[in-house]
Design a protein around this motif. Structure first.
Motif, PDB file in Angstrom:
ATOM      1  N   GLU A  19      13.619  34.718  24.668  1.00  0.00           N
ATOM      2  CA  GLU A  19      12.304  34.675  25.308  1.00  0.00           C
ATOM      3  C   GLU A  19      11.769  33.243  25.343  1.00  0.00           C
ATOM      4  O   GLU A  19      10.783  32.968  25.990  1.00  0.00           O
ATOM      5  CB  GLU A  19      11.334  35.625  24.601  1.00  0.00           C
ATOM      6  N   GLN A  20      12.454  32.310  24.682  1.00  0.00           N
ATOM      7  CA  GLN A  20      11.983  30.920  24.670  1.00  0.00           C
ATOM      8  C   GLN A  20      12.645  30.054  25.742  1.00  0.00           C
ATOM      9  O   GLN A  20      12.363  28.875  25.839  1.00  0.00           O
ATOM     10  CB  GLN A  20      12.236  30.285  23.289  1.00  0.00           C
ATOM     11  N   VAL A  21      13.556  30.645  26.510  1.00  0.00           N
ATOM     12  CA  VAL A  21      14.273  29.798  27.463  1.00  0.00           C
ATOM     13  C   VAL A  21      13.894  30.119  28.906  1.00  0.00           C
ATOM     14  O   VAL A  21      13.445  31.204  29.216  1.00  0.00           O
ATOM     15  CB  VAL A  21      15.806  29.918  27.310  1.00  0.00           C
ATOM     16  N   ARG A  22      14.046  29.127  29.740  1.00  0.00           N
ATOM     17  CA  ARG A  22      13.839  29.274  31.164  1.00  0.00           C
ATOM     18  C   ARG A  22      15.156  28.904  31.840  1.00  0.00           C
ATOM     19  O   ARG A  22      15.881  28.049  31.337  1.00  0.00           O
ATOM     20  CB  ARG A  22      12.740  28.309  31.617  1.00  0.00           C
ATOM     21  N   LEU A  23      15.455  29.540  32.968  1.00  0.00           N
ATOM     22  CA  LEU A  23      16.764  29.324  33.590  1.00  0.00           C
ATOM     23  C   LEU A  23      16.648  28.622  34.929  1.00  0.00           C
ATOM     24  O   LEU A  23      15.658  28.768  35.635  1.00  0.00           O
ATOM     25  CB  LEU A  23      17.467  30.665  33.825  1.00  0.00           C
ATOM     26  N   GLU A  24      17.683  27.890  35.254  1.00  0.00           N
ATOM     27  CA  GLU A  24      17.788  27.234  36.558  1.00  0.00           C
ATOM     28  C   GLU A  24      19.169  27.482  37.140  1.00  0.00           C
ATOM     29  O   GLU A  24      20.153  27.507  36.424  1.00  0.00           O
ATOM     30  CB  GLU A  24      17.697  25.714  36.387  1.00  0.00           C
ATOM     31  N   HIS A  25      19.238  27.636  38.463  1.00  0.00           N
ATOM     32  CA  HIS A  25      20.549  27.672  39.118  1.00  0.00           C
ATOM     33  C   HIS A  25      21.140  26.259  39.051  1.00  0.00           C
ATOM     34  O   HIS A  25      20.442  25.284  39.292  1.00  0.00           O
ATOM     35  CB  HIS A  25      20.440  27.997  40.605  1.00  0.00           C
ATOM     36  N   ALA A  26      22.429  26.142  38.804  1.00  0.00           N
ATOM     37  CA  ALA A  26      23.054  24.817  38.825  1.00  0.00           C
ATOM     38  C   ALA A  26      23.171  24.307  40.259  1.00  0.00           C
ATOM     39  O   ALA A  26      23.454  25.068  41.165  1.00  0.00           O
ATOM     40  CB  ALA A  26      24.439  24.883  38.204  1.00  0.00           C
TER      41      ALA A  26
END
Ligand code: FES
Ligand code: FES
Lengths: 722, 156
Positions: A93-100
């Motif tokens: 719950e502490q992370v945010r994601l990005e597409h490479a």
């Protein structure tokens, strides 16, 4: 940090809206979900800690993970973060994601050597490097804290996004350490946790990509809407390799909302204010095609060519002992030949791609499994260097290998070059099915020898068909062989003392081929598991017992076989017309046994009632995802077994929409049970395994129910009428 | 021709041919992309919306046939009691995989539950067999409908 990073900043900006949403579940439980598409990359600076291409920690403590693999519904946006977070010591719950962004140097899949998501290898490729990425960052953060406090790093530990000085209980969160951690040299070597120390891996984690998929907010490629957008749909030459001869567009241009007709060498597109007008315009075009040299082609021609090819020797994929000699001396010989059809992907999201061509640069919105490939091929079509082509990746409405190809993007660029402003090219379903790139047709010629007790002493198989790898990843095609095409045909789970397999590459004319929820295993496991069943029948032995007797050296395979048989009630009586069939495989690094229970009606129609799966896929990262992927793979395989077939007549694909290319529906769907065997082996893939095994399990079950052996897919009910 | 249709309680005017399918009016003209295109021939259910309370395939529902009917789409279905229950159950069971078909699945499921609060398996087959899921989420769709039909979403 580096210029790579800057390039990516431009390309990852997907949406102005990117936020965590809290989804309240009844009972007050809170689930953190990501609203996708997720990453809008902020520019990096000295303020951030970026120990590698996958992790970025800002002063605000936000941990951003860059996802090298794309989310297609397989849960990779949850399981990949689990690997990093496990070693980094942060909660999901502490992370945010990005597409490479497209960058083969940074984000290539270690098992493929290119930046792509396929072959069920995201977890397999990521297993070590991404845990190491997390551990490296953790060690640097701990080092930064220990320097700040003037204490030994050995007295500090990381937990939940903070470094803790154990003796004093002092704490600093990662954000407070980001700037200093960025100055620490990375450790030369990291030690990874043992399986028994895992906190996250192996626990059922909530999927991070689901919430936007229940309220319509998730954005797929087909949902891109850059300002000023026009909508286009197209007709491509119905015969592959044909050309556009003439088109009369007077009726089409008179339709309200139709703006422009774009003519290409082998296709024509209608550009309009909305897809409704574009489709109406397309229907109003009077098109003449020059069919070209494949105008007379039929599937039968291709099948015959492949059959002939299996009569000539080919490169040897595996050779153990002396199969020819053992065959000659066998007590019984069993021969068979199998055919598998061309198959379309039929992803629910039809092919589409949005392009804004501005002359000196080009911007693309698409959902792809292979972003770097799209960038490279689109650049070529646009006549631009790749760095002038920006690709915004999106969620994928079904990949299954279809979106490892860049043909749709190339097509859209060709059209966009003639259009002012951005244009979204959406293929009709008919176009999607008739201009897919297909799972190859295969023909196998196989023979085995049994000793007096019925045990196989010789196995010899020669098969012919297309090599997708030879086109898609040429360096991996060596000496006439490639690892995908032969997977499942060689290195069988069974002890077979004299074993010989040859592969003859034949590229069919007039029909393009591609990956399809695996290629090799989807074909090879059908053949090997049907044939071992034939051997059991020839030896008049039980299908499970026969297989088990060949597994003394293979405890993982034996364990899943026994578990599946037990759970399925193997050997217990069934009503008239029903039968059970089994299949066993070790592909994509996972062992899987499946038992299918089918019913064959008087009219020959087959219903799959129940499927029991027992799997050993090594260490399980997210058990819930494994269950979901196996269920998904089984439905995909049952669809293929019951309905899947693309045929050519006069060079044209005969199937067009879901009436002629049918899909399994809920009222025909089997119940599926999945049992996982606990294992400490490295994780295996599971996105495709469920598909390859179920087809022979169903065919073997039909044999058990009717005594008819199915050597050609899909099942033809006419042959099963009683 | 200009048409004014009620979409999620808001009157929307669009200037398109009368035979334009509602699907393209929603997606392309009004920019409401939650409703999906799958086949264009009422074969897959991806485009399902509610017209009044019935589930219809927007790909074959022409804009001139809507008249006074009220259109509800996935963007607003959470505002109905059945729709909210279905969405919660979908999250609870993590039904979506690629998710592309799920707008349509949820629209069909909420129409079913609004009509039959306690559907049998046969009711589920009937209401849902027009919706294809290429990712094969059928096992979870069935479970989630049953969960939504039950009184409470299970606590976790
Ligand atoms: S798009 Fe309307 S039913 Fe398929
Ligand atoms: S979730 Fe992918 S088509 Fe249903």
């Amino acid at each position: 940090m580096t210029s790579d990073r800057k390039a990516s900043d431009a390309t990852v900006a997907l949406s102005r809206r990117s936020f965590l949403v809290k989804t309240a579940l009844a009972g007050g439980g809170l689930v953190l979900g990501l609203s996708l598409p997720i990453g809008e990359s902020r520019s990096s600076s000295a303020e951030t800690f970026e120990p590698n291409a996958f992790i970025r920690i800002g002063r605000d403590g936000q941990v951003v993970l860059t996802m090298p693999y794309v989310e297609m519904g397989q849960g990779t946006y949850t399981s990949i973060p689990m690997l990093i977070a496990e070693e980094l010591e942060v909660g999901l719950e502490q992370v945010r994601l990005e597409h490479a962004p497209p960058n083969e140097k940074l984000y290539a899949n270690p098992l493929l050597g290119v930046q792509a998501t396929g072959n069920s290898n995201a977890i397999r490729g990521a297993w070590k490097p991404l845990r190491e990425a997390g551990a490296t960052a953790r060690i640097m953060l701990i080092e930064a804290a220990s320097r700040r406090w003037g204490v030994g790093a050995g007295h500090c530990r990381a937990e939940a996004g903070e470094v803790v000085h154990t003796p004093s209980g002092r704490r600093l969160n990662y954000g407070e350490l980001a700037v200093e951690a960025a100055m620490i040299p990375p450790p030369a070597k990291v030690v990874l946790k043992n399986a028994d120390e895992f906190k996250l891996i192996g626990t059922p984690a909530r999927r991070l990509d689901v919430s936007g998929k229940v309220n319509g907010s998730a954005l797929y490629g087909i949902d891109a809407r850059p300002p000023g957008l026009k909508f286009a749909t197209l007709a491509q030459s119905p015969v592959f390799g044909g050309r556009l001869k003439k088109v009369d567009d007077s009726a089409a241009m008179a339709i309200k909302g139709v703006r422009q007709i774009v003519r290409l060498d082998d296709a024509v597109a209608v550009v309009a204010d909305h897809m409704g007008a574009a489709k109406k315009g397309l229907a109003a075009l009077r098109i003449e095609w020059e069919d070209g040299r494949h105008a007379g082609l039929s599937t039968r021609d291709i099948a015959r060519e492949l059959e002939d090819a299996t009569l000539k020797a080919g490169p040897v994929a595996q050779d153990i002992g002396d199969a020819a000699k053992a065959l000659a001396g066998a007590a019984t010989r069993v021969q068979a030949s199998y055919h598998l059809p061309f198959l379309a992907h039929a992803t629910m999201e039809p092919m589409n791609c949005t392009v804004h061509f501005r002359g000196h640069e080009c911007e693309i919105w698409v959902g792809t499994q292979a972003i770097a490939r799209v960038q490279a091929m689109a650049a070529k079509a646009a006549g631009l260097p790749p760095d002038k082509v920006t690709v915004h990746n999106h969620l994928i409405g079904g990949g299954f290998g279809r979106r490892l190809e860049a043909d749709g993007a190339v097509r859209a660029v060709e059209i966009a070059r003639q259009v002012d402003g951005p244009v979204k090219v959406v293929w009709t379903r008919e176009e999607d099915i008739q201009h897919d790139m297909y799972r190859p047709y295969w023909v196998d010629r196989i023979e085995a020898g049994l000793d007096e007790s019925g045990r196989p002493v010789a196995w010899s198989n020669r098969f012919a068909g297309s090599s997708v790898i030879a086109r898609w990843l040429p360096p991996a095609f060596r000496n006439g062989l490639d690892p995908d095409t032969t997977e499942g045909a060689i290195d069988l789970v069974y002890s077979l003392p004299n074993f010989h397999v040859e592969y003859v590459r034949v590229e069919p004319p007039g029909i393009p081929t591609a990956f399809w929820r695996s290629v090799g295993p989807s074909h090879n496991v059908f053949v090997t598991e049907s044939f071992i069943d034939e051997l059991a029948a020839a030896a008049k032995q039980d299908a499970v017992a026969y297989r088990r007797a060949l597994l003394d050296h293979n405890p993982r395979a034996k364990a899943v076989l026994e578990l599946a048989a037990e759970k399925a009630g193997w050997g217990t009586p069934l009503p008239q017309g029903r039968g059970r069939g089994v299949a066993l495989q070790n592909v994509f690094g996972s062992h899987l046994a499946q038992v299918a229970e089918v019913e064959v009606a008087k009219d020959g129609s087959v219903r799959v009632h129940r499927v029991v799966c027992a799997m050993d896929c090594g260490i399980v990262v997210n058990p819930d995802t494994v269950q979901a992927q196996i269920q998904s793979g089984v439905m995909f395989g049952v669809t293929a077994a019951l309905y899947g077939e693309i045929t050519l007549k006069s060079g044209r694909v005969e199937q067009a929409n879901f009436d002629t290319y049918q899909m399994l529906r809920i009222d025909q769907a089997p119940s599926i049970e999945v049992y996982l065997v606990k294992s400490a082996e490295p994780p295996g893939g599971m996105g495709e395994a469920g598909t390859s095994g179920i087809v022979p399990a169903v065919a073997n079950a039909v044999f058990a129910a009717t005594g008819r052996r199915l050597r050609k897919m899909p099942i033809d009910p006419d042959t099963l009428k009683t | 021709m200009s048409f004014t249709i009620d979409v999620n309680g808001i009157p929307r005017s669009v200037d398109v041919d009368g035979d334009t399918p509602l699907l393209w009016v929603l997606r392309d003209v009004l920019g409401m992309t939650g409703t999906k295109f799958g086949c264009g021939m009422a074969l897959c259910g991806a485009c399902t919306v509610h017209l009044d309370s019935a589930a219809v395939r927007s790909c074959i529902t022409t804009v001139d046939s809507i008249g006074e009917g009220k259109v509800t789409t996935i963007e607003a279905i959470g505002g109905t009691s059945a729709g909210a229950k279905v969405q919660r159950a979908w999250l609870e069971h993590e039904v979506p995989q690629c998710g592309y078909c799920q707008s349509g699945q949820i629209m069909s499921a909420s129409a079913l539950l609004a009509d039959k609060p306690h559907p049998t398996d046969a009711d589920i087959d009937d209401a849902m067999s027009g919706n294809i899921c290429r990712c094969g989420t059928y096992v979870r769709i069935r479970e989630a409908i049953k969960l939504a039909a039950g009184s409470q979403v299970k606590e976790r």
